[in-house]
Design an enzyme around this catalytic site. Structure first.
Site, short mmCIF file in Angstrom:
data_model
loop_
_atom_site.label_atom_id
_atom_site.label_comp_id
_atom_site.label_asym_id
_atom_site.label_seq_id
_atom_site.Cartn_x
_atom_site.Cartn_y
_atom_site.Cartn_z
N HIS A 173 5.14 1.10 -8.62
CA HIS A 173 6.04 0.04 -8.17
C HIS A 173 5.49 -1.31 -8.59
O HIS A 173 4.32 -1.45 -8.96
CB HIS A 173 6.28 0.12 -6.65
CG HIS A 173 5.05 0.00 -5.82
ND1 HIS A 173 4.19 1.06 -5.60
CD2 HIS A 173 4.53 -1.05 -5.13
CE1 HIS A 173 3.20 0.67 -4.82
NE2 HIS A 173 3.37 -0.60 -4.53
N ASP A 228 -0.29 3.11 -5.31
CA ASP A 228 -1.18 2.56 -4.30
C ASP A 228 -2.52 3.31 -4.23
O ASP A 228 -2.57 4.54 -4.19
CB ASP A 228 -0.52 2.63 -2.91
CG ASP A 228 0.56 1.58 -2.73
OD1 ASP A 228 0.48 0.53 -3.39
OD2 ASP A 228 1.49 1.82 -1.93
N HIS A 250 1.94 -0.32 -10.38
CA HIS A 250 0.79 0.41 -9.85
C HIS A 250 1.23 1.47 -8.85
O HIS A 250 2.30 1.41 -8.25
CB HIS A 250 -0.21 -0.54 -9.18
CG HIS A 250 0.33 -1.21 -7.94
ND1 HIS A 250 1.21 -2.26 -7.98
CD2 HIS A 250 0.10 -0.96 -6.61
CE1 HIS A 250 1.51 -2.64 -6.76
NE2 HIS A 250 0.86 -1.86 -5.90
N ARG A 302 3.10 -2.20 6.08
CA ARG A 302 3.08 -0.90 5.41
C ARG A 302 2.18 0.08 6.13
O ARG A 302 1.08 -0.27 6.57
CB ARG A 302 2.56 -1.07 3.96
CG ARG A 302 2.67 0.17 3.10
CD ARG A 302 1.91 0.01 1.80
NE ARG A 302 0.46 0.16 1.99
CZ ARG A 302 -0.46 -0.09 1.05
NH1 ARG A 302 -0.08 -0.56 -0.13
NH2 ARG A 302 -1.74 0.10 1.30
#
Length: 312
Positions: free
Chosen positions: A275, A126, A124, A291
């Site tokens: 990723h 983000d 996917h 993150r």
């Protein structure tokens, strides 16, 4: 008589301008991913160093730093050198109220629920369910298991480049709906988590192929986690096209795999990569990451069409 084999010579992957600043670039795969050494991210960075890191990042799509034990403030400060920080997540509540830009990704808090539910890990990009998904993500390893838990990335510019010309011509004019879904592998997730993530059912339309605003590359911009269907095609036609693209994106040629250590940082171009979150953390071990994301902009396709929100 013994024969000798001439050792091949290779071009130094570290640009001269980066080497002059004390940086070293070590590629990790043929087409994506490089480690950068010679910089301390706990300290303020000069404009020249930021420019070099950005150039290396644009070339390799994801760059990695080792032994960078940042505080949350330093994590945010590093991100701010490359753009405006976005909220940690469009729907999930902040784990750190004093740092709403930081998203906690912890396998012991998000992977399973009391109902035995597991979220399936899929390739996917983000937050593509909003019109302006993040430009970049910067992930910091806080608690890292001694083995297991690697992350993989794939280069979507190269994935597009490897397609045949007739297929490129088709895809260049298509647009797809993305929605904030939680693909469930087994069981049921707690209703609270599902409701938080789904929010009001955010949806956005993006070109299937976007033009990278900095490199000019054409990039495949679909992913099996959030892409629902293609507007211009029937559901059946679109499903076949998307499944073919998902299989193509997963080709090992386009990918890199990163072994985390405490203090490792991964900084990826969210406009040009997908990723894969690991599922092999050993039972009972904890993997806790934090993150930040950089505010994005609407993507633009080869036909000039921009992303837009799809009203419920």
């Amino acid at each position: 008589m013994t024969s000798t084999i001439d050792q091949p010579t290779y071009e130094d992957p570290t640009p001269a301008s980066a080497a002059a600043l004390g940086l070293e670039v070590r590629p990790m795969a043929g087409h994506i991913g490089a480690e950068i050494f010679g910089v301390d991210l706990t300290r303020p960075l000069s404009d020249d160093v930021v420019a070099e890191i950005r150039a290396i990042w644009l070339k390799w799509k994801v760059v990695f730093f080792r032994d960078q034990h940042l505080t949350q403030e330093q994590h945010k400060a590093f991100g701010l050198r490359f753009g405006e920080l976005a909220p940690g997540h469009p729907t999930l509540p902040a784990a750190f109220p004093e740092h709403p830009e930081i998203l906690l990704l912890d396998n012991q808090q998000m992977g399973t629920g009391g109902g035995g539910g597991f979220v399936e890990s899929r390739w996917h990009t983000d937050v593509t369910f909003i019109p302006d998904p993040p430009t970049a993500s910067i992930l910091r390893g806080v608690i890292v298991p001694p083995y297991g838990g690697d992350t993989q990335w794939a280069n979507l510019a190269l994935a597009y480049e490897r397609l045949s010309d007739p297929l490129k011509d088709l895809l260049d004019g298509l647009h797809a709906v993305h929605h904030n879904s939680l693909p469930i592998k087994r069981g049921e997730l707690p209703g609270k988590l599902a409701k938080q993530f789904l929010g009001e059912g955010l949806r956005a339309v993006h070109p299937v192929v976007r033009v990278h605003p900095e490199t000019g590359e054409k990039v495949l911009f679909v992913n099996p986690n959030f892409t629902s269907h293609i507007l211009e095609l029937t559901r059946q036609e679109g499903a076949h096209i998307l499944e073919m693209l998902y299989a193509h994106i997963a080709d090992a040629e386009f990918s890199v795999r990163f072994r985390w250590q405490p203090g490792s940082i991964a900084f990826w171009d969210n406009r040009a990569t997908v990723h894969l979150v690991p599922t092999d953390v050993p039972p009972g071990m904890r993997r806790s990451m934090q993150r930040v994301t950089l505010q994005g902009a609407n993507s633009v396709g080869p036909d000039g069409a921009e992303s837009y929100a799809l009203e419920a």
